[in-house]
Design a protein around this motif. Structure first.
Motif, PDB file in Angstrom:
ATOM      1  N   MET A 168       0.834  -1.212   0.000  1.00 43.34           N
ATOM      2  CA  MET A 168       0.000   0.000   0.000  1.00 43.34           C
ATOM      3  C   MET A 168       0.866   1.259   0.000  1.00 43.34           C
ATOM      4  SD  MET A 168      -2.709   1.153   2.918  1.00 43.34           S
ATOM      5  CE  MET A 168      -3.193   2.870   3.072  1.00 43.34           C
ATOM      6  N   PHE A 169       1.939   1.221   0.780  1.00 42.52           N
ATOM      7  CA  PHE A 169       2.803   2.397   0.867  1.00 42.52           C
ATOM      8  C   PHE A 169       3.452   2.706  -0.484  1.00 42.52           C
ATOM      9  CE2 PHE A 169       7.057   4.231   1.519  1.00 42.52           C
ATOM     10  CZ  PHE A 169       6.676   5.445   2.082  1.00 42.52           C
ATOM     11  N   GLY A 172       1.059   3.887  -3.023  1.00 39.61           N
ATOM     12  CA  GLY A 172       0.562   5.208  -2.648  1.00 39.61           C
ATOM     13  C   GLY A 172       1.522   6.331  -2.978  1.00 39.61           C
ATOM     14  N   ILE A 173       2.821   6.053  -2.946  1.00 39.16           N
ATOM     15  CA  ILE A 173       3.770   7.139  -3.219  1.00 39.16           C
ATOM     16  C   ILE A 173       4.070   7.264  -4.714  1.00 39.16           C
ATOM     17  CG2 ILE A 173       4.813   7.083  -0.923  1.00 39.16           C
ATOM     18  CD1 ILE A 173       7.210   5.602  -2.250  1.00 39.16           C
ATOM     19  N   TRP A 204       4.694  15.434  -3.638  1.00 36.15           N
ATOM     20  CA  TRP A 204       3.760  14.344  -3.338  1.00 36.15           C
ATOM     21  C   TRP A 204       2.652  14.795  -2.383  1.00 36.15           C
ATOM     22  CZ3 TRP A 204       1.815  11.723   0.831  1.00 36.15           C
ATOM     23  CH2 TRP A 204       1.116  10.551   0.531  1.00 36.15           C
ATOM     24  N   SER A 205       1.414  14.388  -2.709  1.00 37.09           N
ATOM     25  CA  SER A 205       0.329  14.573  -1.755  1.00 37.09           C
ATOM     26  C   SER A 205      -0.508  13.298  -1.725  1.00 37.09           C
ATOM     27  CB  SER A 205      -0.528  15.782  -2.115  1.00 37.09           C
ATOM     28  OG  SER A 205      -1.101  15.582  -3.376  1.00 37.09           O
ATOM     29  N   SER A 206      -1.200  13.132  -0.644  1.00 41.95           N
ATOM     30  CA  SER A 206      -1.890  11.881  -0.345  1.00 41.95           C
ATOM     31  C   SER A 206      -2.847  11.449  -1.452  1.00 41.95           C
ATOM     32  CB  SER A 206      -2.666  12.064   0.952  1.00 41.95           C
ATOM     33  OG  SER A 206      -3.240  10.847   1.313  1.00 41.95           O
ATOM     34  N   PRO A 207      -2.842  10.123  -1.800  1.00 43.96           N
ATOM     35  CA  PRO A 207      -3.735   9.664  -2.875  1.00 43.96           C
ATOM     36  C   PRO A 207      -5.197   9.675  -2.407  1.00 43.96           C
ATOM     37  CG  PRO A 207      -2.556   7.808  -1.899  1.00 43.96           C
ATOM     38  CD  PRO A 207      -2.001   9.046  -1.264  1.00 43.96           C
TER      39      PRO A 207
ATOM     40  N   TRP B  18       5.806  18.662   3.294  1.00 44.06           N
ATOM     41  CA  TRP B  18       5.986  17.328   2.690  1.00 44.06           C
ATOM     42  C   TRP B  18       6.111  16.292   3.799  1.00 44.06           C
ATOM     43  CZ3 TRP B  18       9.744  13.459   2.792  1.00 44.06           C
ATOM     44  CH2 TRP B  18       9.704  12.518   1.756  1.00 44.06           C
ATOM     45  N   ARG B  21       2.734  15.541   5.336  1.00 39.88           N
ATOM     46  CA  ARG B  21       1.900  14.702   4.471  1.00 39.88           C
ATOM     47  C   ARG B  21       2.388  13.248   4.491  1.00 39.88           C
ATOM     48  NH1 ARG B  21       2.537  19.115   0.744  1.00 39.88           N
ATOM     49  NH2 ARG B  21       3.911  17.875  -0.582  1.00 39.88           N
ATOM     50  N   PHE B  25       0.486   9.815   5.792  1.00 44.49           N
ATOM     51  CA  PHE B  25       0.276   8.651   4.924  1.00 44.49           C
ATOM     52  C   PHE B  25       0.919   7.399   5.531  1.00 44.49           C
ATOM     53  CE2 PHE B  25       1.472   6.099   1.066  1.00 44.49           C
ATOM     54  CZ  PHE B  25       0.192   5.613   0.845  1.00 44.49           C
ATOM     55  N   ARG B  28      -1.089   5.574   7.992  1.00 51.02           N
ATOM     56  CA  ARG B  28      -2.197   4.746   7.491  1.00 51.02           C
ATOM     57  C   ARG B  28      -1.691   3.420   6.909  1.00 51.02           C
ATOM     58  NH1 ARG B  28      -4.064   9.241   4.195  1.00 51.02           N
ATOM     59  NH2 ARG B  28      -4.280   7.805   2.457  1.00 51.02           N
ATOM     60  N   CYS B  29      -0.384   3.319   6.705  1.00 52.58           N
ATOM     61  CA  CYS B  29       0.177   2.104   6.109  1.00 52.58           C
ATOM     62  C   CYS B  29       0.682   1.172   7.208  1.00 52.58           C
ATOM     63  CB  CYS B  29       1.333   2.444   5.172  1.00 52.58           C
ATOM     64  SG  CYS B  29       0.810   3.459   3.782  1.00 52.58           S
ATOM     65  N   SER B  31       3.074  -1.120   6.962  1.00 56.60           N
ATOM     66  CA  SER B  31       4.515  -1.379   6.935  1.00 56.60           C
ATOM     67  C   SER B  31       5.123  -0.711   5.717  1.00 56.60           C
ATOM     68  CB  SER B  31       4.726  -2.894   6.854  1.00 56.60           C
ATOM     69  OG  SER B  31       5.999  -3.224   6.345  1.00 56.60           O
TER      70      SER B  31
END
Lengths: 207, 172
Positions: A168-169, A172-173, A204-207, B18, B21, B25, B28-29, B31
């Motif tokens: 997911m990470f 997401g990036i 980058w900003s959150s998806p 940055w 943000r 994020f 929420r992950c 790992s």
């Protein structure tokens, strides 16, 4: 060594830290030693609360100290974030023999990241209500890997194999997944195109 | 066409927005661990692999225990000799369901002096199944009881099973 800032849980302002890009094997093993103790504590707590194994962090059992003699770290760059007298996160990367797989840059050089770990006290472990102490450590280290790629003239291209719970990470990036890689225990392979890497480090900003 | 090159000095590490943000994020992950080096070092075990089937597990566990006892080695010494994790050895000997990685099986095969491919087959890590080996595993698991010393019957069962393991599979 470069001065950086890292966000901390429950504090508005980021804390000053150091970004190192020249760690020795001894530094890595020193970090591992202190992390191993913390991993054991987390494992004990997970057992005490009878948390099923699929809820455990995927790298909880890793014992790098035992593998120290086998690790071939020549030609590897080791990044680390040091703060409050201890290593908070580590990243290792190499530039050979890996090349880009993502069109249209197949075969071109890239920085391959083969290890990213944050210290166990910086993990979120929901089943035992543990929240990370320092934040954005992995992102900062990945930024350093993109910087290395730019510095080498690879336009920011970076590749890596993520553990399943980390998919997911990396999606997401903005890394592109090229699917499960049979040569790496079916871990998903991810790659940053130059364009996406530069977007990640700058905007980058959150998806 | 290549992208225009950005000087590496353009990468900033002091962009607080940055960082904020990214921190949100990452929170929420679950790992962000990367496994390339762990795979190469034989540390990472694929979660998608299936735990080995129960009879094979039982047979493998007893094969290890009996061989170890014949060699008069403690679990620690045997794990050291085979160069496998002690925790893996204990779980194998207790026939616990868990995922075995090919490296551990290969190390075990060496320590047990049986062919790697046959032990891989027993552990369910190969696509083809050898019915003779399966039958032998059932016989061995049924006849071998966890006694303190190896009885004559257990010794015979162990020898038979190791012979079966050492044989080439049908059509192989």
């Amino acid at each position: 060594v470069r001065k950086i800032w890292v966000p901390r849980r429950g504090v508005d302002q980021a804390v000053e830290a150091e970004l190192h890009d020249d760690l020795s094997v001894e530094d890595l093993l020193l970090a591992e030693r202190s992390w191993t103790v913390e991993r054991a504590n987390i494992m004990a707590e997970l057992r005490r609360r009878s948390v099923p194994r699929d809820g455990w962090p995927e790298s909880l059992h890793w014992n790098w100290l035992k593998k120290a003699g086998d690790l071939r770290l020549l030609g590897t760059t080791q990044f680390g974030i040091f703060c409050e007298d201890r290593w908070q996160a580590l990243l290792m990367s190499k530039t050979v023999p890996y090349t880009a797989r993502l069109a249209p840059d197949e075969g071109k050089p890239l920085v391959y990241v083969d290890f990213v770990e944050v210290a166990p006290w910086n993990w979120n472990v929901a089943p035992i209500d543990q929240h990370q102490e320092f934040k954005a450590l992995g992102s900062t280290l990945l930024k350093a890997a993109v910087q290395q790629s730019l510095k080498e003239g690879f336009y920011g291209r970076v590749g890596l194999h993520a553990l399943p719970k980390a998919d997911m990470f990396y999606r997401g990036i903005g890394m592109t997944t090229l699917g499960a890689d049979a040569k790496k225990q079916n871990l998903n392979y991810f790659e940053f195109s130059g364009e996406n890497a530069q977007h990640f480090v700058n905007k980058w900003s959150s998806p | 066409m290549e992208q225009p090159m950005i000087e590496y000095t353009d990468v900033r590490f002091d962009d607080v927005e940055w960082l904020r943000r990214m921190a949100e994020f990452e929170d929420r992950c679950e790992s962000l661990s990367v496994g390339g080096l762990a795979v190469d070092a034989g540390i990472y075990r694929a979660a998608c692999a299936q735990p080995i089937e129960s009879i094979a597990r039982d047979a493998l566990g007893k094969l290890i225990t009996f061989t170890r006892r014949q060699l008069r080695l403690t679990a620690e010494k045997f794990a050291e000799k085979a160069d496998i994790e002690l925790e893996d050895l204990v779980r194998l000997e207790h026939a616990e369901p868990f995922v075995l990685d090919p490296r551990t099986v290969a190390q075990l095969a060496n320590a047990l002096s049986v062919p790697v491919a046959r032990l891989m087959s027993l552990a369910g890590l190969t696509k083809t199944v050898d019915p003779n080996l399966q039958r032998a595993a059932v016989r061995f698991a049924a006849n071998a009881q966890p006694l303190q010393g190896l009885s004559k019957e257990e010794q015979a069962a162990l020898i038979d099973f190791v012979k079966e393991l050492a044989e080439r599979p049908e059509g192989g």
